[in-house]
Motif scaffolding. Sequence first.
Motif, PDB file in Angstrom:
ATOM      1  N   GLU A 153     -18.308   1.563  -0.938  1.00 16.39           N
ATOM      2  CA  GLU A 153     -17.361   2.683  -0.904  1.00 16.39           C
ATOM      3  C   GLU A 153     -17.816   3.712   0.138  1.00 16.39           C
ATOM      4  OE1 GLU A 153     -14.578   4.069  -3.474  1.00 16.39           O
ATOM      5  OE2 GLU A 153     -14.233   2.088  -2.618  1.00 16.39           O
ATOM      6  N   THR A 197     -16.752   9.524   2.084  1.00 16.33           N
ATOM      7  CA  THR A 197     -15.580  10.334   1.774  1.00 16.33           C
ATOM      8  C   THR A 197     -14.358   9.467   2.024  1.00 16.33           C
ATOM      9  OG1 THR A 197     -14.348  12.320   2.354  1.00 16.33           O
ATOM     10  CG2 THR A 197     -15.591  11.292   4.121  1.00 16.33           C
ATOM     11  N   SER A 198     -13.209   9.852   1.478  1.00 24.02           N
ATOM     12  CA  SER A 198     -12.036   8.982   1.535  1.00 24.02           C
ATOM     13  C   SER A 198     -11.583   8.753   2.976  1.00 24.02           C
ATOM     14  CB  SER A 198     -10.896   9.585   0.731  1.00 24.02           C
ATOM     15  OG  SER A 198     -10.246  10.562   1.495  1.00 24.02           O
ATOM     16  N   PHE A 199     -10.780   7.700   3.145  1.00 20.01           N
ATOM     17  CA  PHE A 199     -10.355   7.323   4.495  1.00 20.01           C
ATOM     18  C   PHE A 199      -9.214   8.191   5.022  1.00 20.01           C
ATOM     19  CE2 PHE A 199     -12.509   3.351   3.270  1.00 20.01           C
ATOM     20  CZ  PHE A 199     -13.393   3.290   4.332  1.00 20.01           C
ATOM     21  N   ASP A 200      -8.748   9.157   4.198  1.00 23.28           N
ATOM     22  CA  ASP A 200      -7.757  10.077   4.772  1.00 23.28           C
ATOM     23  C   ASP A 200      -8.341  11.485   4.903  1.00 23.28           C
ATOM     24  OD1 ASP A 200      -7.822  10.437   2.098  1.00 23.28           O
ATOM     25  OD2 ASP A 200      -5.719   9.950   1.727  1.00 23.28           O
ATOM     26  N   GLN A 245       2.368   9.944   4.213  1.00 24.34           N
ATOM     27  CA  GLN A 245       3.046  10.047   2.919  1.00 24.34           C
ATOM     28  C   GLN A 245       4.285  10.938   2.986  1.00 24.34           C
ATOM     29  OE1 GLN A 245       0.853   9.354  -0.606  1.00 24.34           O
ATOM     30  NE2 GLN A 245      -0.983  10.254   0.314  1.00 24.34           N
ATOM     31  N   HIS A 304       6.948   2.708  13.690  1.00 22.60           N
ATOM     32  CA  HIS A 304       6.071   3.888  13.618  1.00 22.60           C
ATOM     33  C   HIS A 304       6.075   4.656  14.935  1.00 22.60           C
ATOM     34  CE1 HIS A 304       4.317   2.028   9.938  1.00 22.60           C
ATOM     35  NE2 HIS A 304       4.170   3.288   9.601  1.00 22.60           N
ATOM     36  N   LYS A 308     -12.473  -2.937   3.255  1.00 25.08           N
ATOM     37  CA  LYS A 308     -12.048  -3.850   2.187  1.00 25.08           C
ATOM     38  C   LYS A 308     -12.251  -5.311   2.613  1.00 25.08           C
ATOM     39  CE  LYS A 308     -10.877  -0.433  -0.352  1.00 25.08           C
ATOM     40  NZ  LYS A 308     -11.446   0.575   0.529  1.00 25.08           N
ATOM     41  N   LYS A 362       6.332  -3.279  12.736  1.00 24.88           N
ATOM     42  CA  LYS A 362       5.651  -2.090  12.205  1.00 24.88           C
ATOM     43  C   LYS A 362       5.331  -1.109  13.327  1.00 24.88           C
ATOM     44  CE  LYS A 362       1.527  -2.674  10.435  1.00 24.88           C
ATOM     45  NZ  LYS A 362       0.448  -2.987   9.497  1.00 24.88           N
ATOM     46  N   PRO A 394      -0.687   0.930  12.049  1.00 26.31           N
ATOM     47  CA  PRO A 394       0.751   1.202  12.005  1.00 26.31           C
ATOM     48  C   PRO A 394       1.357   1.398  13.391  1.00 26.31           C
ATOM     49  CG  PRO A 394      -0.471   3.151  11.367  1.00 26.31           C
ATOM     50  CD  PRO A 394      -1.481   2.051  11.526  1.00 26.31           C
ATOM     51  N   GLN A 395       0.552   1.879  14.316  1.00 27.39           N
ATOM     52  CA  GLN A 395       1.066   2.245  15.637  1.00 27.39           C
ATOM     53  C   GLN A 395       0.974   1.096  16.650  1.00 27.39           C
ATOM     54  OE1 GLN A 395       2.968   5.125  15.630  1.00 27.39           O
ATOM     55  NE2 GLN A 395       1.759   6.048  17.247  1.00 27.39           N
ATOM     56  N   ILE A 408       7.449   8.360  14.642  1.00 26.02           N
ATOM     57  CA  ILE A 408       6.441   9.406  14.825  1.00 26.02           C
ATOM     58  C   ILE A 408       6.548   9.997  16.232  1.00 26.02           C
ATOM     59  CG2 ILE A 408       3.968   9.939  14.803  1.00 26.02           C
ATOM     60  CD1 ILE A 408       3.614   7.628  12.806  1.00 26.02           C
ATOM     61  N   ALA A 439      -6.287   3.138  -3.829  1.00 28.72           N
ATOM     62  CA  ALA A 439      -7.593   2.480  -3.939  1.00 28.72           C
ATOM     63  C   ALA A 439      -8.059   2.008  -2.563  1.00 28.72           C
ATOM     64  CB  ALA A 439      -7.498   1.299  -4.899  1.00 28.72           C
ATOM     65  N   PHE A 440      -7.103   1.514  -1.779  1.00 31.16           N
ATOM     66  CA  PHE A 440      -7.411   0.995  -0.448  1.00 31.16           C
ATOM     67  C   PHE A 440      -8.014   2.077   0.433  1.00 31.16           C
ATOM     68  CE2 PHE A 440      -6.304  -0.421   3.846  1.00 31.16           C
ATOM     69  CZ  PHE A 440      -6.610  -1.765   3.794  1.00 31.16           C
ATOM     70  N   TYR A 441      -7.447   3.276   0.349  1.00 34.16           N
ATOM     71  CA  TYR A 441      -7.939   4.381   1.184  1.00 34.16           C
ATOM     72  C   TYR A 441      -9.044   5.183   0.487  1.00 34.16           C
ATOM     73  CZ  TYR A 441      -4.340   3.545   4.661  1.00 34.16           C
ATOM     74  OH  TYR A 441      -3.570   2.979   5.644  1.00 34.16           O
ATOM     75  N   SER A 442      -9.521   4.693  -0.656  1.00 33.98           N
ATOM     76  CA  SER A 442     -10.591   5.352  -1.418  1.00 33.98           C
ATOM     77  C   SER A 442     -10.303   6.836  -1.606  1.00 33.98           C
ATOM     78  CB  SER A 442     -11.945   5.170  -0.734  1.00 33.98           C
ATOM     79  OG  SER A 442     -12.199   3.820  -0.494  1.00 33.98           O
ATOM     80  N   THR A 443      -9.061   7.148  -2.015  1.00 37.02           N
ATOM     81  CA  THR A 443      -8.674   8.561  -2.116  1.00 37.02           C
ATOM     82  C   THR A 443      -9.473   9.298  -3.175  1.00 37.02           C
ATOM     83  OG1 THR A 443      -6.831   7.664  -3.350  1.00 37.02           O
ATOM     84  CG2 THR A 443      -6.331   8.596  -1.211  1.00 37.02           C
ATOM     85  N   ARG A 503     -12.447   9.476  -3.499  1.00 42.80           N
ATOM     86  CA  ARG A 503     -13.674  10.041  -2.930  1.00 42.80           C
ATOM     87  C   ARG A 503     -13.402  11.218  -2.012  1.00 42.80           C
ATOM     88  NH1 ARG A 503     -18.088   7.181  -4.149  1.00 42.80           N
ATOM     89  NH2 ARG A 503     -19.303   8.272  -2.598  1.00 42.80           N
ATOM     90  N   LYS A 504     -12.162  11.648  -1.993  1.00 42.52           N
ATOM     91  CA  LYS A 504     -11.826  12.764  -1.111  1.00 42.52           C
ATOM     92  C   LYS A 504     -12.593  14.016  -1.565  1.00 42.52           C
ATOM     93  CE  LYS A 504      -8.241  14.706   1.581  1.00 42.52           C
ATOM     94  NZ  LYS A 504      -6.919  14.520   2.115  1.00 42.52           N
ATOM     95  N   ARG A 520       2.094   6.679  -1.144  1.00 44.97           N
ATOM     96  CA  ARG A 520       1.152   5.578  -1.364  1.00 44.97           C
ATOM     97  C   ARG A 520       1.290   5.029  -2.767  1.00 44.97           C
ATOM     98  NH1 ARG A 520      -3.605   7.121   2.195  1.00 44.97           N
ATOM     99  NH2 ARG A 520      -3.810   8.965   0.955  1.00 44.97           N
ATOM    100  N   ALA A 546     -10.375   1.700   6.798  1.00 40.28           N
ATOM    101  CA  ALA A 546     -10.160   1.299   5.406  1.00 40.28           C
ATOM    102  C   ALA A 546     -10.009  -0.218   5.312  1.00 40.28           C
ATOM    103  CB  ALA A 546      -8.925   1.989   4.845  1.00 40.28           C
ATOM    104  N   LEU A 582       0.831  -1.208   0.000  1.00 39.33           N
ATOM    105  CA  LEU A 582       0.000   0.000   0.000  1.00 39.33           C
ATOM    106  C   LEU A 582       0.864   1.257   0.000  1.00 39.33           C
ATOM    107  CD1 LEU A 582      -2.620  -1.140   2.670  1.00 39.33           C
ATOM    108  CD2 LEU A 582      -2.754  -1.366   0.207  1.00 39.33           C
TER     109      LEU A 582
END
Lengths: 174, 305
Positions: free
Chosen positions: B65, B68-71, A146, A128, B59, A124, B191-192, A132, A157-161, A163-164, A151, B55, A42
Amino acid sequence: MSSYKHLIVAALSIGAISVSSPAALQCAPVPDSITLNPNGKLFSPFTFNHSKHIQSIKECADCHHHTTGTLVLDPNCVRCHQNSSPTAVVSCKGCHSATPFSPETLAAKRADKQRYHLDKMGLKGAMHQNCIGCHTKVGNGPTGCQDCHPRTKEGAAFYSTNRKGAKPAHAEEE
Amino acid sequence: MKRRNFLKACLIGGTTIALGKTNKGYASGSFEGYPEAMGVLVDTTRCIGCRSCEAACNKEQKLPEPDTSFDDPSVFEHDRRPTAKAYTVVNRYQKEQPSGPVYRKVQCNHCNEPACLTSCFVNAYTKTQEGAVIYNSKVCVGCRNCMIACPFNAPGYDYDSATNPVVKKCILCYDTRLKYGRPPACVEICPQEALTFGHRADLIKLAHERIRATPDRYVDHVYGEKEVGGTSWLYLAPVGFDKLGFDTTLSNDPIISNVKDFLGMVPMVLSIWPALFSGIHLLCKNQEHGEHGHDTDSNQEDTKP
């Protein structure tokens, strides 16, 4: 006086390692850069500038705990690792499992009744939190996803960007 | 004398059965979950609100869908709850505090003694030995009692189909992962490592150990250890749980104990009472008849001469 003793112990132990396995010393060179997330699906792999971090942090133990043989600073770790000699493996993945929650890892953890580090983080999570965490504390490093690893297409696609900017459901209700 | 004995026996028998039922009801209140049940420990001090878990859930469970997007961080402006289209959501709290915002992941908590399961009269819900509360849409009649019963507002209802009622909620990735011992998708992507997967019993020890080792980081409470009889999802928090949208008014008793005594009475009432009261009624009637008849007889006898 005690630090003098430690030096002798350290020198002796290094000597012992070099005698028993000369390869241990040969694999000691510190890498200037490391490719992280090499198999990322991803998020793409990226280069971690190790030398730059050594220059700005200087304290190996900040990231490597007791494994590099430098002075351990964490008061909790000092209780056992005050006199720890450097370990053969110092990379993160050497201790932090890439699959911390797999059935095999969990079973091994349950079987090992003597284990002290029961709450050891996966690879992981360790990376992180370390990155961070420090970047937030010091305030001059990247903290966004990012900022370090862009990405991939699959990731987008995974984060459905795509549709932002679309209105969230609750906004439409109002 | 015989009648009196019969009535006594009925009363004693009835009471014994009633008491027996009640005791049995109380006994099952001490159920502490399946010993091999898995769970997830959520450490809200680690969460950075990246919404990767949302997200991954989307999936893994093949959900539609998102709006709105996941970010998109704009979703944090409102408190959200899980729906049929999103089994898990992340909410933001304590935004104004100098210590920074605290994020909290919300999903089905997979209770040891689920209220949804208790409330369902067609037995659509199952608490599996692995700890997941799963749901069978084939028998669901769409009454939505489970949505009312759930103390955590977890089940969502799919209003798209009128003929095929479906309640949707987190199933701990039972079909695709948990069944095979693998962690749910949200845990794997985090991730955390704010989400820790493991045996529930181990996670409770782990959570208390984290509090002991770093007492300044946490409030001394593991949410879900005891709430409503214990849940498979457990939470650690840096501030009072009430400040993070948790319901801190919940009792440590499972929801089922509110109705267990009453429900334990139902079989007794349905089976014993009709027989008992018909018996009493018949006896009384007979007695009346008998006495009446006797009276008439004696009256007749009286009037004869």
